[in-house]
Scaffold this motif. Structure first.
Motif, PDB file in Angstrom:
ATOM      1  N   ARG A 335       0.862  -1.188   0.000  1.00  0.00           N
ATOM      2  CA  ARG A 335       0.000   0.000   0.000  1.00  0.00           C
ATOM      3  C   ARG A 335       0.894   1.232   0.000  1.00  0.00           C
ATOM      4  O   ARG A 335       1.847   1.311   0.759  1.00  0.00           O
ATOM      5  CB  ARG A 335      -0.880   0.021   1.240  1.00  0.00           C
ATOM      6  N   LYS A 343      -0.733   9.027  11.835  1.00  0.00           N
ATOM      7  CA  LYS A 343       0.588   8.555  11.443  1.00  0.00           C
ATOM      8  C   LYS A 343       1.484   9.711  11.004  1.00  0.00           C
ATOM      9  O   LYS A 343       2.119   9.668   9.965  1.00  0.00           O
ATOM     10  CB  LYS A 343       0.461   7.467  10.382  1.00  0.00           C
ATOM     11  N   MET A 432      -7.907   0.794  -2.035  1.00  0.00           N
ATOM     12  CA  MET A 432      -8.548   0.419  -0.785  1.00  0.00           C
ATOM     13  C   MET A 432      -9.928   1.044  -0.790  1.00  0.00           C
ATOM     14  O   MET A 432     -10.088   2.204  -1.178  1.00  0.00           O
ATOM     15  CB  MET A 432      -7.764   0.967   0.395  1.00  0.00           C
ATOM     16  N   GLY A 455     -10.886  -1.620   3.506  1.00  0.00           N
ATOM     17  CA  GLY A 455     -10.261  -1.249   4.782  1.00  0.00           C
ATOM     18  C   GLY A 455     -11.368  -0.897   5.761  1.00  0.00           C
ATOM     19  O   GLY A 455     -11.821   0.245   5.829  1.00  0.00           O
TER      20      GLY A 455
HETATM   21  C1  PEP Z   1      -8.218   0.160   7.201  1.00  0.00           C
HETATM   22  O1  PEP Z   1      -8.461   1.372   7.229  1.00  0.00           O
HETATM   23  O2  PEP Z   1      -9.065  -0.717   7.419  1.00  0.00           O
HETATM   24  C2  PEP Z   1      -6.855  -0.301   6.899  1.00  0.00           C
HETATM   25  C3  PEP Z   1      -6.604  -1.572   6.719  1.00  0.00           C
HETATM   26  O3  PEP Z   1      -5.868   0.636   6.868  1.00  0.00           O
HETATM   27  P1  PEP Z   1      -5.225   1.321   8.174  1.00  0.00           P
HETATM   28  O4  PEP Z   1      -5.704   0.563   9.367  1.00  0.00           O
HETATM   29  O5  PEP Z   1      -3.763   1.239   8.001  1.00  0.00           O
HETATM   30  O6  PEP Z   1      -5.753   2.702   8.102  1.00  0.00           O
END
Ligand code: PEP
Ligand code: MG
Length: 582
Positions: A335, A343, A432, A455
């Motif tokens: 990704r 982050k 995503m 996600g």
């Molecule tokens: C999500 O948002 O479900 C995902 C897998 O990405 P992250 O947790 O890194 O935001």
């Protein structure tokens, strides 16, 4: 010894651990032992007096150096100077040493934290601003007291449970599971990055404990129960013995589950369910060989950047190449950088936004920093010549954003061709599905990409308007909410119509509670946290797809999330061994 205390938080990473507490404040200082002998009282009081005098000196020097250059900073330092020199405060700290035989450090922490808590409860903005000053003053006196005895996380050399207000992504990325055996934090929710990292490292964790970092003192014994979301501080002998038994049983259960991991991931009626792994750091890749995965379904590359913001094209390329070498022929879905929001920005200056989760995060951040994005795309394309690479774009919410990212990728491809650098011309590119807008136009997006990966962490957050990392609204964070289920269904249908695979990489897929529902909805490909693979596989091997379909149908007929959760708990409970039940 203080009596046993129990604190309830949010269970984010299962398991049980019993260890000494290591308190981590934002400057990574551990507050050492809290009690002294009677005969040490005088010496300890003198240490405190000296530390206060030294802190006053330091502040005087800083104020003199700053002069009137930056008035606001001078004012702040003057407030600190007044607080450090405050006779009432000093007296209270001394009483702690003399009457309760606390160490000077512990007494400082206790007294200042008492005022911090008091001030935090007040409505007045002027007073609440003083809280920061008290934190600063506490840190100043403590660092002076501790001097060279300051212990850093990086140099830990014994097994501990980490206790902190919160951990930054850079701190979590550097955690060493050899020494950090569990953690407990004041803030956070089920899918906050800290929680995800705890799972990745396979260490029990409880978050959202509100004030654990100010309640626990370094050296306290803690039990972290990552199943119940409970932390026990200084447990009594009976509780300790009970938990030691539980810990031992768990080790045995995990050993049994690990033995089954070589078996195929398929349902009783023969449907294969591909299990991929979610990875944050390259050091996790090695362990995948024992887990019999189908590959990596989500590599969160931003952690490479957070560990070293100057990684650049070459640094990223080396990580990707090493990952591909380690994993052999299996596919790896990288990704692209999901920076911003929780982050951070990896050292590119202060990142202050009123609503960072709705701000310049992820793909938007990459568009703001095109050089950073291009470097990563080049590294990914170069890596594609060395293994099975798939590129996944996060947080895409509109066709224009997707096209912009694809155009940049095309330009980078063109540059590589001109430079005579090899790459896979047909590297699959997917998105995503984590913003409701994208799920709702999934039918328009599907023909333009090679795959979808849902996600659910962000999809739930944005659909329900519930901050995924805020413990105060954690009970509202419900991936089983009918609105989320409808979006999942819509995405699956769009993927099917366009003939592209739809996988799921949010934490929902790592939770045994939701796995049968997801299979019933139509998912045949889940990317889960590596530590969850044995449990999820075991569950898959006990269920039948037609039963899951009936379950999904019943869930979709419910009008609220609570009823859906109850239905799922009821169905899944008797399929799990007792220690894994909810
Ligand atoms: C999500 O948002 O479900 C995902 C897998 O990405 P992250 O947790 O890194 O935001
Ligand atoms: Mg996300």
């Amino acid at each position: 010894m203080r009596p046993m205390e129990l604190k309830k938080g949010i269970a984010v990473s299962p398991g049980i651990v019993i260890r000494e507490a290591f308190i981590l404040d934002s400057e990574e200082i551990r507050i050492p032992e809290r009690f002294i002998e009677k005969e040490q009282i005088e010496e300890e009081s003198a240490r405190l007096e000296a530390a206060i005098a030294e802190s006053e000196n330091r502040l005087d020097q800083d104020i003199a150096q700053l002069g009137s250059k930056i008035q606001i900073n001078t004012q702040i330092l003057e407030i600190h100077r007044q607080l450090v020199g405050d006779a009432v405060l000093k007296n209270e700290i001394l009483i702690g040493i003399q009457e309760n035989q606390y160490t000077a450090e512990h007494s400082v922490s206790r007294v200042l934290n008492k005022y911090i808590k008091k001030f935090e409860r007040m409505d007045s903005q002027i007073i609440s601003e003083r809280v920061h000053d008290l934190y600063d003053v506490e840190k100043l006196i403590l660092t002076t007291l501790l001097g060279s005895r300051v212990e850093h996380l990086d140099s830990l050399e014994r097994e501990v449970v980490l206790v902190a207000r919160n951990l930054t992504p850079a701190q979590t990325a550097k955690l060493d599971a050899t020494w950090v055996k569990g953690f407990a934090t004041d803030i956070g929710g089920k899918t906050s990055h800290t929680a995800i990292m705890a799972k990745a490292l396979g260490i029990p964790a409880v978050v959202g404990l509100e004030n654990i970092s100010t309640t626990v003192v370094g050296g306290d014994t803690l039990i972290i129960d990552g199943f119940r979301g409970v932390v026990l501080i200084n447990p009594d002998a009976r509780t300790l013995a009970d938990y030691r038994d539980k810990e031992a049983n768990l080790v045995k259960l995990r050993q049994r589950l690990r033995k089954d991991v070589a078996l195929p991931s398929e349902t009783v009626d023969g449907y294969p369910i591909e299990l991929f792994a979610n990875i944050e750091l390259i050091k996790e890749v090695h362990a995948l060989a024992n887990l019999n995965t189908a590959g990596i379904g989500l590599f969160r590359t931003e952690f490479i950047h957070l560990q070293n913001p100057r990684s650049g094209e070459e640094g990223h390329f080396q990580h990707y190449q090493a990952t591909l070498k380690e994993i052999g022929q299996l596919p790896v879905t990288f990704r692209t950088l999901d920076l911003g929001a929780d982050k951070g920005d990896g050292g590119r200056g202060p990142w202050v936004e009123e609503n960072p989760f709705l701000g310049c995060r992820s793909i938007r951040y990459c568009f703001e920093h095109p050089d950073l994005f291009r470097d990563q795309l080049r590294a990914l394309l170069r890596a594609s010549a060395h293994g099975s690479v798939r590129i996944m774009l996060p947080m895409v919410g509109a066709i224009a954003e997707l096209d912009r990212a694809l155009n940049m990728l095309d330009q980078v491809k063109e540059d590589l061709r001109n430079d005579g650098i090899a790459f896979d011309e047909n590297v699959p590119v997917g998105v995503m599905v984590e913003i409701p807008s994208l799920a709702m136009i999934a039918d328009l997006i599907a023909p333009r990409v090679d795959f979808f990966s849902v996600g659910t962490n962000d999809l739930t957050q944005y659909t329900l308007a519930v901050d995924r990392g805020n413990e105060n609204v954690a009970s509202l964070f419900d991936p089983g909410h009918p609105a989320v289920l409808r979006l999942l269904q819509q995405t699956l249908r769009a993927g099917e119509a366009a003939g592209i695979p739809v996988s799921l990489c949010g934490e929902m897929g790592s939770e045994p509670l939701y796995v049968p529902l997801l299979i019933g909805l139509g998912f045949r490909n889940l990317s889960v946290s590596p530590t969850s693979i044995p449990e999820v596989k075991r569950l898959i091997r006990t269920i039948k797809v037609y039963e899951c379909k009936a379950l999904a149908k019943r869930c979709l007929a419910h009008t609220d999330g609570l009823a859906i959760t109850a239905e799922l708990k009821d169905w899944v409970s008797d399929k799990l061994p007792p220690s894994m039940r909810f």
